[in-house]
Write a protein that holds these residues in place. Structure first.
Motif, PDB file in Angstrom:
ATOM      1  N   CYS A   1       0.714  -1.436   0.409  1.00  0.00           N
ATOM      2  CA  CYS A   1       0.256   0.314  -0.390  1.00  0.00           C
ATOM      3  C   CYS A   1       0.440   0.969  -0.103  1.00  0.00           C
ATOM      4  CB  CYS A   1      -0.904   0.444   1.257  1.00  0.00           C
ATOM      5  SG  CYS A   1      -0.356   0.321   2.544  1.00  0.00           S
ATOM      6  N   LEU A   2       1.671   1.501   0.461  1.00  0.00           N
ATOM      7  CA  LEU A   2       3.456   2.165   0.098  1.00  0.00           C
ATOM      8  C   LEU A   2       3.585   2.470  -0.771  1.00  0.00           C
ATOM      9  CD1 LEU A   2       4.100   1.686   4.388  1.00  0.00           C
ATOM     10  CD2 LEU A   2       2.515   3.437   3.706  1.00  0.00           C
ATOM     11  N   GLU A   3       3.544   1.784  -1.337  1.00  0.00           N
ATOM     12  CA  GLU A   3       4.270   1.896  -2.665  1.00  0.00           C
ATOM     13  C   GLU A   3       3.143   3.134  -3.384  1.00  0.00           C
ATOM     14  OE1 GLU A   3       4.057  -2.272  -4.695  1.00  0.00           O
ATOM     15  OE2 GLU A   3       5.639  -2.480  -4.132  1.00  0.00           O
ATOM     16  N   GLU A   4       1.984   3.204  -3.681  1.00  0.00           N
ATOM     17  CA  GLU A   4       1.281   4.237  -4.483  1.00  0.00           C
ATOM     18  C   GLU A   4       1.738   5.504  -3.215  1.00  0.00           C
ATOM     19  OE1 GLU A   4      -0.626   3.432  -7.069  1.00  0.00           O
ATOM     20  OE2 GLU A   4       0.549   1.646  -6.595  1.00  0.00           O
ATOM     21  N   GLY A   5       2.493   5.779  -2.412  1.00  0.00           N
ATOM     22  CA  GLY A   5       2.784   7.246  -1.671  1.00  0.00           C
ATOM     23  C   GLY A   5       2.516   7.135  -0.645  1.00  0.00           C
ATOM     24  N   PRO A   6       2.705   8.128  -0.052  1.00  0.00           N
ATOM     25  CA  PRO A   6       3.340   7.717   2.035  1.00  0.00           C
ATOM     26  C   PRO A   6       1.335   8.109   2.830  1.00  0.00           C
ATOM     27  CG  PRO A   6       4.344  10.035   1.667  1.00  0.00           C
ATOM     28  CD  PRO A   6       3.190   9.388  -0.479  1.00  0.00           C
ATOM     29  N   LEU A   7       1.663   7.233   3.780  1.00  0.00           N
ATOM     30  CA  LEU A   7      -0.240   7.022   4.098  1.00  0.00           C
ATOM     31  C   LEU A   7       0.398   7.884   4.841  1.00  0.00           C
ATOM     32  CD1 LEU A   7      -1.871   4.281   2.445  1.00  0.00           C
ATOM     33  CD2 LEU A   7      -2.225   6.096   2.253  1.00  0.00           C
ATOM     34  N   SER A   8      -1.212   8.011   6.395  1.00  0.00           N
ATOM     35  CA  SER A   8      -0.922   8.397   7.703  1.00  0.00           C
ATOM     36  C   SER A   8      -0.958   6.371   8.102  1.00  0.00           C
ATOM     37  CB  SER A   8      -2.373   8.860   8.280  1.00  0.00           C
ATOM     38  OG  SER A   8      -3.513   8.442   8.141  1.00  0.00           O
ATOM     39  N   ILE A   9      -0.684   6.270   9.812  1.00  0.00           N
ATOM     40  CA  ILE A   9      -0.773   4.835   9.946  1.00  0.00           C
ATOM     41  C   ILE A   9      -2.352   4.633  10.163  1.00  0.00           C
ATOM     42  CG2 ILE A   9      -0.164   3.790  11.754  1.00  0.00           C
ATOM     43  CD1 ILE A   9       1.690   5.898  12.998  1.00  0.00           C
ATOM     44  N   ALA A  10      -3.091   5.459  10.288  1.00  0.00           N
ATOM     45  CA  ALA A  10      -4.735   4.954  10.164  1.00  0.00           C
ATOM     46  C   ALA A  10      -5.082   5.028   8.906  1.00  0.00           C
ATOM     47  CB  ALA A  10      -5.186   6.397  11.170  1.00  0.00           C
ATOM     48  N   GLU A  11      -4.478   5.554   7.954  1.00  0.00           N
ATOM     49  CA  GLU A  11      -4.996   5.288   6.383  1.00  0.00           C
ATOM     50  C   GLU A  11      -3.958   3.990   6.626  1.00  0.00           C
ATOM     51  OE1 GLU A  11      -5.000   9.711   4.525  1.00  0.00           O
ATOM     52  OE2 GLU A  11      -3.269   8.154   5.136  1.00  0.00           O
ATOM     53  N   ALA A  12      -3.321   3.794   6.044  1.00  0.00           N
ATOM     54  CA  ALA A  12      -2.480   2.296   5.980  1.00  0.00           C
ATOM     55  C   ALA A  12      -2.601   1.092   6.671  1.00  0.00           C
ATOM     56  CB  ALA A  12      -0.423   2.551   6.780  1.00  0.00           C
ATOM     57  N   ARG A  13      -2.975   1.299   7.705  1.00  0.00           N
ATOM     58  CA  ARG A  13      -4.343   0.923   8.491  1.00  0.00           C
ATOM     59  C   ARG A  13      -5.370  -0.177   8.286  1.00  0.00           C
ATOM     60  NH1 ARG A  13      -5.703   0.033  15.467  1.00  0.00           N
ATOM     61  NH2 ARG A  13      -6.104  -1.842  15.076  1.00  0.00           N
ATOM     62  N   ALA A  14      -6.532   1.269   7.388  1.00  0.00           N
ATOM     63  CA  ALA A  14      -7.247   0.853   7.140  1.00  0.00           C
ATOM     64  C   ALA A  14      -7.306   0.393   5.559  1.00  0.00           C
ATOM     65  CB  ALA A  14      -8.351   2.349   6.644  1.00  0.00           C
ATOM     66  N   TRP A  15      -6.545   0.527   5.152  1.00  0.00           N
ATOM     67  CA  TRP A  15      -6.073  -0.217   3.596  1.00  0.00           C
ATOM     68  C   TRP A  15      -5.984  -1.246   3.525  1.00  0.00           C
ATOM     69  CZ3 TRP A  15      -2.495  -2.825   0.339  1.00  0.00           C
ATOM     70  CH2 TRP A  15      -2.670  -2.729  -0.643  1.00  0.00           C
ATOM     71  N   THR A  16      -4.905  -1.536   4.600  1.00  0.00           N
ATOM     72  CA  THR A  16      -4.429  -3.389   4.595  1.00  0.00           C
ATOM     73  C   THR A  16      -5.807  -4.267   5.147  1.00  0.00           C
ATOM     74  OG1 THR A  16      -2.330  -2.265   5.453  1.00  0.00           O
ATOM     75  CG2 THR A  16      -3.177  -4.401   5.686  1.00  0.00           C
ATOM     76  N   GLU A  17      -6.888  -2.958   5.965  1.00  0.00           N
ATOM     77  CA  GLU A  17      -8.150  -3.956   6.597  1.00  0.00           C
ATOM     78  C   GLU A  17      -8.826  -4.391   5.125  1.00  0.00           C
ATOM     79  OE1 GLU A  17      -8.676  -3.009  11.406  1.00  0.00           O
ATOM     80  OE2 GLU A  17      -9.211  -1.130   9.929  1.00  0.00           O
ATOM     81  N   VAL A  18      -8.856  -3.345   4.319  1.00  0.00           N
ATOM     82  CA  VAL A  18      -9.653  -3.757   3.570  1.00  0.00           C
ATOM     83  C   VAL A  18      -9.280  -4.635   2.208  1.00  0.00           C
ATOM     84  CG1 VAL A  18     -10.784  -2.133   0.743  1.00  0.00           C
ATOM     85  CG2 VAL A  18     -10.863  -1.300   3.152  1.00  0.00           C
ATOM     86  N   ALA A  19      -8.078  -4.423   2.213  1.00  0.00           N
ATOM     87  CA  ALA A  19      -7.271  -5.357   1.515  1.00  0.00           C
ATOM     88  C   ALA A  19      -7.675  -6.824   1.903  1.00  0.00           C
ATOM     89  CB  ALA A  19      -5.837  -5.083   0.847  1.00  0.00           C
ATOM     90  N   LEU A  20      -7.189  -7.545   2.957  1.00  0.00           N
ATOM     91  CA  LEU A  20      -7.479  -8.883   3.453  1.00  0.00           C
ATOM     92  C   LEU A  20      -9.201  -9.156   4.151  1.00  0.00           C
ATOM     93  CD1 LEU A  20      -5.012  -8.000   6.583  1.00  0.00           C
ATOM     94  CD2 LEU A  20      -4.807  -9.340   5.242  1.00  0.00           C
ATOM     95  N   ASP A  21      -9.363  -8.196   3.511  1.00  0.00           N
ATOM     96  CA  ASP A  21     -11.265  -7.780   3.257  1.00  0.00           C
ATOM     97  C   ASP A  21     -11.892  -8.718   4.890  1.00  0.00           C
ATOM     98  OD1 ASP A  21     -13.478  -8.614   2.460  1.00  0.00           O
ATOM     99  OD2 ASP A  21     -14.016 -10.662   2.125  1.00  0.00           O
ATOM    100  N   ALA A  22     -11.149  -7.715   5.225  1.00  0.00           N
ATOM    101  CA  ALA A  22     -11.271  -7.549   6.973  1.00  0.00           C
ATOM    102  C   ALA A  22     -12.460  -6.570   7.418  1.00  0.00           C
ATOM    103  CB  ALA A  22     -10.001  -7.768   8.167  1.00  0.00           C
ATOM    104  N   ALA A  23     -13.159  -6.884   8.960  1.00  0.00           N
ATOM    105  CA  ALA A  23     -13.988  -5.709   9.217  1.00  0.00           C
ATOM    106  C   ALA A  23     -13.034  -4.724   9.902  1.00  0.00           C
ATOM    107  CB  ALA A  23     -14.738  -6.158  10.123  1.00  0.00           C
ATOM    108  N   PRO A  24     -13.370  -3.274   9.914  1.00  0.00           N
ATOM    109  CA  PRO A  24     -12.616  -2.263  10.236  1.00  0.00           C
ATOM    110  C   PRO A  24     -12.094  -2.253  11.750  1.00  0.00           C
ATOM    111  CG  PRO A  24     -14.580  -1.496   9.229  1.00  0.00           C
ATOM    112  CD  PRO A  24     -14.944  -2.666   9.189  1.00  0.00           C
ATOM    113  N   GLY A  25     -11.115  -1.913  12.182  1.00  0.00           N
ATOM    114  CA  GLY A  25     -10.262  -2.328  13.261  1.00  0.00           C
ATOM    115  C   GLY A  25     -10.427  -4.296  13.824  1.00  0.00           C
ATOM    116  N   GLU A  26     -10.662  -5.020  12.803  1.00  0.00           N
ATOM    117  CA  GLU A  26     -10.549  -6.228  12.745  1.00  0.00           C
ATOM    118  C   GLU A  26      -8.735  -6.090  13.287  1.00  0.00           C
ATOM    119  OE1 GLU A  26     -11.452 -10.708  10.814  1.00  0.00           O
ATOM    120  OE2 GLU A  26     -13.164  -8.480  10.786  1.00  0.00           O
ATOM    121  N   LEU A  27      -7.911  -6.156  12.576  1.00  0.00           N
ATOM    122  CA  LEU A  27      -6.420  -5.694  12.716  1.00  0.00           C
ATOM    123  C   LEU A  27      -6.048  -5.648  13.785  1.00  0.00           C
ATOM    124  CD1 LEU A  27      -3.439  -6.732  10.837  1.00  0.00           C
ATOM    125  CD2 LEU A  27      -3.914  -3.908   9.794  1.00  0.00           C
ATOM    126  N   GLY A  28      -4.967  -6.418  14.429  1.00  0.00           N
ATOM    127  CA  GLY A  28      -5.195  -5.512  15.682  1.00  0.00           C
ATOM    128  C   GLY A  28      -3.497  -4.391  14.883  1.00  0.00           C
TER     129      GLY A  28
END
Length: 96
Positions: free
Chosen positions: A42-69
């Motif tokens: 996700c960071l190959e596309e450009g800088p992200l806040s920690i919250a944005e990177a975490r949210a992007w990763t959760e979506v890519a993992l098909d996880a619910a928001p907040g599910e990624l510990g």
């Protein structure tokens, strides 16, 4: 805090649910799980806040928001930073 890719060209190979990443700048090969690989991707596309990177990763993992510990995410990003693959920047520095 902002997460950014360290700008190094990487060569990727997925193998049986693991991601092999060759880093030509250091001649090292790293083995990552899916979560860590997605954070790096996700960071190959450009800088992200920690919250944005975490949210992007959760979506890519098909996880619910907040599910990624937070512990899992923090461990993965700190490890990527130790390997020189990502950097943490202060938001005020990143915007300059």
């Amino acid at each position: 805090m902002i997460l950014v890719s360290a700008g190094r060209r990487l060569l990727w190979q997925e193998w049986d649910g693991h991601y092999l990443v060759f880093q030509p700048s250091s001649a090292e090969t790293h083995v990552f799980n899916e979560t860590t690989a997605l954070i790096l991707r996700c960071l190959e596309e450009g800088p992200l806040s920690i919250a944005e990177a975490r949210a992007w990763t959760e979506v890519a993992l098909d996880a619910a928001p907040g599910e990624l510990g937070a512990d899992e995410f923090d461990f993965a990003t700190r490890r990527l930073e130790e390997l020189g693959l990502i950097e943490y920047l202060d938001e005020t520095v990143a915007s300059q």
